[in-house]
Design a protein around this motif. Structure first.
Motif, PDB file in Angstrom:
ATOM      1  N   ASN A 255       5.314   3.993  -7.850  1.00 21.14           N
ATOM      2  CA  ASN A 255       5.612   2.484  -7.671  1.00 21.14           C
ATOM      3  C   ASN A 255       6.727   2.190  -6.777  1.00 21.14           C
ATOM      4  OD1 ASN A 255       3.205   1.782  -8.913  1.00 21.14           O
ATOM      5  ND2 ASN A 255       4.029   2.047 -10.924  1.00 21.14           N
ATOM      6  N   ASP A 256       7.627   2.901  -6.932  1.00 16.70           N
ATOM      7  CA  ASP A 256       9.066   2.598  -6.177  1.00 16.70           C
ATOM      8  C   ASP A 256       8.576   3.141  -4.685  1.00 16.70           C
ATOM      9  OD1 ASP A 256      10.327   2.468  -8.704  1.00 16.70           O
ATOM     10  OD2 ASP A 256      10.740   4.485  -8.908  1.00 16.70           O
ATOM     11  N   ASN A 257       7.926   4.245  -4.777  1.00 19.47           N
ATOM     12  CA  ASN A 257       7.586   4.682  -3.299  1.00 19.47           C
ATOM     13  C   ASN A 257       6.954   3.719  -2.593  1.00 19.47           C
ATOM     14  OD1 ASN A 257       8.047   6.769  -1.779  1.00 19.47           O
ATOM     15  ND2 ASN A 257       5.793   7.712  -2.209  1.00 19.47           N
ATOM     16  N   PRO A 366      -3.174  -5.550   4.931  1.00 17.46           N
ATOM     17  CA  PRO A 366      -2.575  -4.156   4.449  1.00 17.46           C
ATOM     18  C   PRO A 366      -2.839  -3.593   3.059  1.00 17.46           C
ATOM     19  CG  PRO A 366      -0.888  -5.031   5.780  1.00 17.46           C
ATOM     20  CD  PRO A 366      -1.901  -6.399   5.440  1.00 17.46           C
ATOM     21  N   VAL A 367      -3.484  -2.536   2.661  1.00 19.79           N
ATOM     22  CA  VAL A 367      -3.835  -2.010   1.720  1.00 19.79           C
ATOM     23  C   VAL A 367      -3.073  -0.640   1.376  1.00 19.79           C
ATOM     24  CG1 VAL A 367      -5.967  -0.943   0.258  1.00 19.79           C
ATOM     25  CG2 VAL A 367      -6.311  -3.235   1.647  1.00 19.79           C
ATOM     26  N   ILE A 368      -2.945  -0.525   0.134  1.00 17.15           N
ATOM     27  CA  ILE A 368      -2.296   0.992  -0.376  1.00 17.15           C
ATOM     28  C   ILE A 368      -3.113   1.525  -1.282  1.00 17.15           C
ATOM     29  CG2 ILE A 368      -0.379   2.212  -1.206  1.00 17.15           C
ATOM     30  CD1 ILE A 368       1.651  -0.257  -0.688  1.00 17.15           C
ATOM     31  N   LEU A 369      -3.640   2.463  -0.994  1.00 20.96           N
ATOM     32  CA  LEU A 369      -4.716   3.409  -1.654  1.00 20.96           C
ATOM     33  C   LEU A 369      -3.912   4.647  -2.383  1.00 20.96           C
ATOM     34  CD1 LEU A 369      -7.989   3.730   0.245  1.00 20.96           C
ATOM     35  CD2 LEU A 369      -7.330   1.988  -1.434  1.00 20.96           C
ATOM     36  N   THR A 370      -4.247   4.377  -3.723  1.00 21.29           N
ATOM     37  CA  THR A 370      -3.341   5.559  -4.791  1.00 21.29           C
ATOM     38  C   THR A 370      -4.311   6.380  -5.400  1.00 21.29           C
ATOM     39  OG1 THR A 370      -3.424   4.383  -6.598  1.00 21.29           O
ATOM     40  CG2 THR A 370      -1.588   3.972  -5.143  1.00 21.29           C
ATOM     41  N   THR A 389      -6.976  13.855 -10.074  1.00 21.13           N
ATOM     42  CA  THR A 389      -6.422  13.170  -9.094  1.00 21.13           C
ATOM     43  C   THR A 389      -5.012  13.487  -9.047  1.00 21.13           C
ATOM     44  OG1 THR A 389      -5.993  11.222 -10.358  1.00 21.13           O
ATOM     45  CG2 THR A 389      -7.984  11.047  -9.333  1.00 21.13           C
ATOM     46  N   VAL A 390      -4.072  13.243  -7.874  1.00 17.83           N
ATOM     47  CA  VAL A 390      -2.896  13.266  -7.544  1.00 17.83           C
ATOM     48  C   VAL A 390      -2.178  11.959  -7.075  1.00 17.83           C
ATOM     49  CG1 VAL A 390      -2.830  15.526  -7.240  1.00 17.83           C
ATOM     50  CG2 VAL A 390      -3.363  14.152  -5.316  1.00 17.83           C
ATOM     51  N   ARG A 391      -0.925  11.852  -7.479  1.00 13.66           N
ATOM     52  CA  ARG A 391      -0.250  10.547  -7.258  1.00 13.66           C
ATOM     53  C   ARG A 391       0.284  10.409  -5.627  1.00 13.66           C
ATOM     54  NH1 ARG A 391       1.903   6.257 -10.581  1.00 13.66           N
ATOM     55  NH2 ARG A 391      -0.266   5.644 -10.021  1.00 13.66           N
ATOM     56  N   ALA A 392      -0.912  10.330  -4.814  1.00 13.54           N
ATOM     57  CA  ALA A 392      -0.794  10.133  -3.466  1.00 13.54           C
ATOM     58  C   ALA A 392      -0.951   8.697  -3.199  1.00 13.54           C
ATOM     59  CB  ALA A 392      -1.871  10.942  -2.942  1.00 13.54           C
ATOM     60  N   MET A 393      -0.339   8.184  -2.136  1.00 18.67           N
ATOM     61  CA  MET A 393      -0.637   7.112  -1.630  1.00 18.67           C
ATOM     62  C   MET A 393      -0.753   6.991  -0.019  1.00 18.67           C
ATOM     63  SD  MET A 393       3.071   5.063  -1.525  1.00 18.67           S
ATOM     64  CE  MET A 393       4.238   5.293   0.082  1.00 18.67           C
ATOM     65  N   CYS A 442      13.894  17.186 -10.725  1.00 22.57           N
ATOM     66  CA  CYS A 442      13.664  15.655 -11.282  1.00 22.57           C
ATOM     67  C   CYS A 442      12.757  15.071 -10.726  1.00 22.57           C
ATOM     68  CB  CYS A 442      14.947  14.918 -10.989  1.00 22.57           C
ATOM     69  SG  CYS A 442      15.228  14.327  -9.148  1.00 22.57           S
ATOM     70  N   PRO A 443      12.020  13.915 -11.073  1.00 21.77           N
ATOM     71  CA  PRO A 443      11.010  13.235 -10.386  1.00 21.77           C
ATOM     72  C   PRO A 443      11.489  12.697  -9.222  1.00 21.77           C
ATOM     73  CG  PRO A 443      11.253  12.341 -12.830  1.00 21.77           C
ATOM     74  CD  PRO A 443      12.375  13.394 -12.475  1.00 21.77           C
ATOM     75  N   HIS A 444      10.504  12.861  -8.171  1.00 21.70           N
ATOM     76  CA  HIS A 444      11.051  12.227  -6.775  1.00 21.70           C
ATOM     77  C   HIS A 444       9.736  12.063  -6.155  1.00 21.70           C
ATOM     78  CE1 HIS A 444      10.646  16.610  -6.279  1.00 21.70           C
ATOM     79  NE2 HIS A 444      10.500  16.380  -4.929  1.00 21.70           N
ATOM     80  N   ALA A 445       9.908  11.088  -5.028  1.00 20.92           N
ATOM     81  CA  ALA A 445       8.928  10.769  -4.113  1.00 20.92           C
ATOM     82  C   ALA A 445       9.273  10.633  -2.815  1.00 20.92           C
ATOM     83  CB  ALA A 445       8.274   9.555  -4.976  1.00 20.92           C
ATOM     84  N   GLY A 446       8.284  10.347  -1.758  1.00 17.14           N
ATOM     85  CA  GLY A 446       8.588  10.193  -0.396  1.00 17.14           C
ATOM     86  C   GLY A 446       7.184   9.882   0.314  1.00 17.14           C
TER      87      GLY A 446
END
Ligand code: 4AD
Ligand code: MG
Length: 479
Positions: A255-257, A366-370, A389-393, A442-446
């Motif tokens: 969500n932060d991502n 615009p749409v964000i698919l996750t 599934t994976v936490r992709a966006m 640690c949890p991280h995203a990008g």
């Protein structure tokens, strides 16, 4: 410093009856009297007026479209329509002649974009490309500003690497072997131990993996550099060399991502709208002209400026892949078999026709698919508890399709190793990547933002080859 004033500053000047020096390239020369001069600082030309009765006719003949000139004269209020000020020339010097018989860029009959691609070394001199590259410049500046304001560290990841981050195998080799006669091992295979780096190397497809390493100490980093993919896709959305922005953030979840990606896109679009108002106005007109050639039902209902503003004013729609598949299955084009790739069920990769349906027809924004199926995404994405599934966006944009691809990363060593095994990703080669999961994970995203796709959207151009100075694509590396 040169005494010369740029045309943008002169056109905005409140002061008249002052001496000025201007330099630029002749766009047109009319009635032996009026030069339209451009120096790239703005889309607008400066009118230079010559006292032709007292000028040698042989000299006047050298003032041709494309010639580089220097003018000293007086800035005066203009009597003509279309400009506030003009320059009355006292002295003109031709810095570089331009033979009209040979100059390929005659602006009278508007050259096609395809033709201009063949003379990409000269296309900067057209209004369209001047506007595009000024907008491109602003967008890259705004990207740095956005991240710098938020305390992100700009990280330079390597261009030459031994890893294929996406695991898709679409890399360009880097070698200094004599290709006709490379050293061989006993088994007759090419012996990369003998190569420059002592191993097989390639041009980077993504700086993400290295970016993650730095984020595990600096917290928030971003890269902004060239990326290379040897995918043989001859489309209006793919380049073999493109620029990518890849932020990576410690302690971020998906969500932060998503919030960061949406904020970044809005910030840079807003910046360009303000900073490049004239250029975007020009590009809006250009697009309107172009759309007049199309049948009514294929024209867009919003102008370029309106589309950009619309993006700023609305939240991006967020939904899961699974929800998107349901919408697509039930959609009219799917039921009427209008999709080239029918949407039959869960698990298939989305084609650009599906992405465009969701963005342009269904949500109209615009749409964000996750949460995509793990089978169609890279090994490093965080696995969901459903096991599927994976936490992709992916951030999808009207007219563009995928603008951003990203994910929360798998920080759990056992899960990551298991997925690498399943996908045949060599763990020993990525020992350094796995180390971050051993030492203070640690949890991280990008995510990765395709810079040319962003420029494409903001300029309203139709082909990605027109928003990078010298495009690289299959069978082309001219200039
Ligand atoms: O979705 P991609 O392949 O994701 C990555 O490379 C991840 N490592 C990013 C990350 O999570 N740090 O590529 C990211 C974006 C795409 O969404 C698209 O905008 C652009 O890069 N892109 C291309 N642009 C032009 N030409 C190509 N061949 C492109 N391939 C991807
Ligand atoms: Mg992608």
């Amino acid at each position: 410093m040169s005494q010369r004033t740029k045309i943008k500053a002169l056109l905005e000047s409140e002061q008249t009856d002052v001496s000025v020096i201007v330099k630029g390239w002749v766009r047109t020369f009319r009635n032996n009297q009026f030069i339209a001069l451009n120096d790239g600082s703005t889309n607008n030309n400066l009118q230079v007026v010559i006292d032709f009765e007292n000028t040698d006719p042989a000299f006047l003949k050298r003032i041709t479209t494309g010639a580089a000139i220097s003018v000293s004269g007086t800035l005066v209020a203009s009597l003509g329509k279309g400009q506030k000020v003009e320059v009355k020339a006292k002295e003109i010097e031709i810095l570089g002649d331009c033979d009209p018989e040979k100059y390929p860029l005659q602006l009278k009959n508007r050259p096609s974009l395809e033709f201009l691609r063949e003379i990409a070394h000269l296309r900067f001199r057209t209004n369209t490309f001047g506007a595009i590259f000024r907008v491109r410049n602003s967008l890259s500046f705004a990207i740095h500003q956005f991240f710098q304001e938020r305390g992100f560290v700009y990280l330079h990841t390597p261009i030459i690497t031994a890893s294929d981050a996406e695991g898709a195998g679409e890399t360009f080799h880097v070698t200094n072997f004599d290709l006709a006669n490379p050293p061989k091992t006993e088994n007759g295979e090419i012996d990369f131990k003998e190569d420059f780096f002592g191993r097989a190397t390639n041009l980077t497809v993504s700086g993400q993996l290295e970016g993650e390493l730095a984020a595990m100490a600096l917290s928030d980093i971003y890269t902004f550099g060239p990326t290379f993919r040897a995918e043989n896709s001859n489309t209006t959305r793919h380049l073999a060399e493109f620029w990518m922005i890849e932020p990576e953030m410690a302690f971020y979840d998906l969500n932060d991502n998503m919030d960061l990606a949406e904020a970044l896109l809005k910030y840079v679009i807003k910046y360009a709208l303000e900073k490049n108002a004239e250029d975007i106005e020009f590009l809006t007109q250009r697009l309107q002209e172009e759309e007049k050639q199309k049948p009514q039902n294929e024209r867009s209902d919003m102008s370029l400026v309106e589309k950009l503003q619309f993006c700023l004013d609305h939240d991006f729609e967020r939904l899961t892949y699974t929800e998107a598949i349901e919408i697509l299955k039930e959609s009219t084009p799917n039921k009427k078999k209008k999709f080239q790739y029918p949407v039959e069920g869960w698990g298939t990769d989305l084609q650009s026709e599906h992405e465009r349906y969701l963005v342009e027809k269904h949500f109209k924004k615009p749409v964000i698919l996750t949460d995509y199926p793990k089978e169609i995404k890279a090994f490093y994405m965080r696995q969901n508890d459903d096991g599927k599934t994976v936490r992709a966006m992916d951030v999808l944009f009207p007219g563009i399709g995928e603008m951003v691809g990203g994910s929360q990363r798998e920080e759990r060593l056992d899960k990551l190793e298991q997925r690498m095994d399943e996908m045949g990703i060599p763990k020993d080669e990525l020992w350094w990547y796995l180390d971050t999961r051993r030492f203070g994970a640690c949890p991280h995203a990008g995510f990765g933002l395709g810079f040319e796709r962003l420029v494409l959207f903001v300029t309203g151009m139709g082909n990605i080859r027109d928003v990078i100075p010298f495009p690289r694509y299959p069978k082309n590396a001219e200039f």
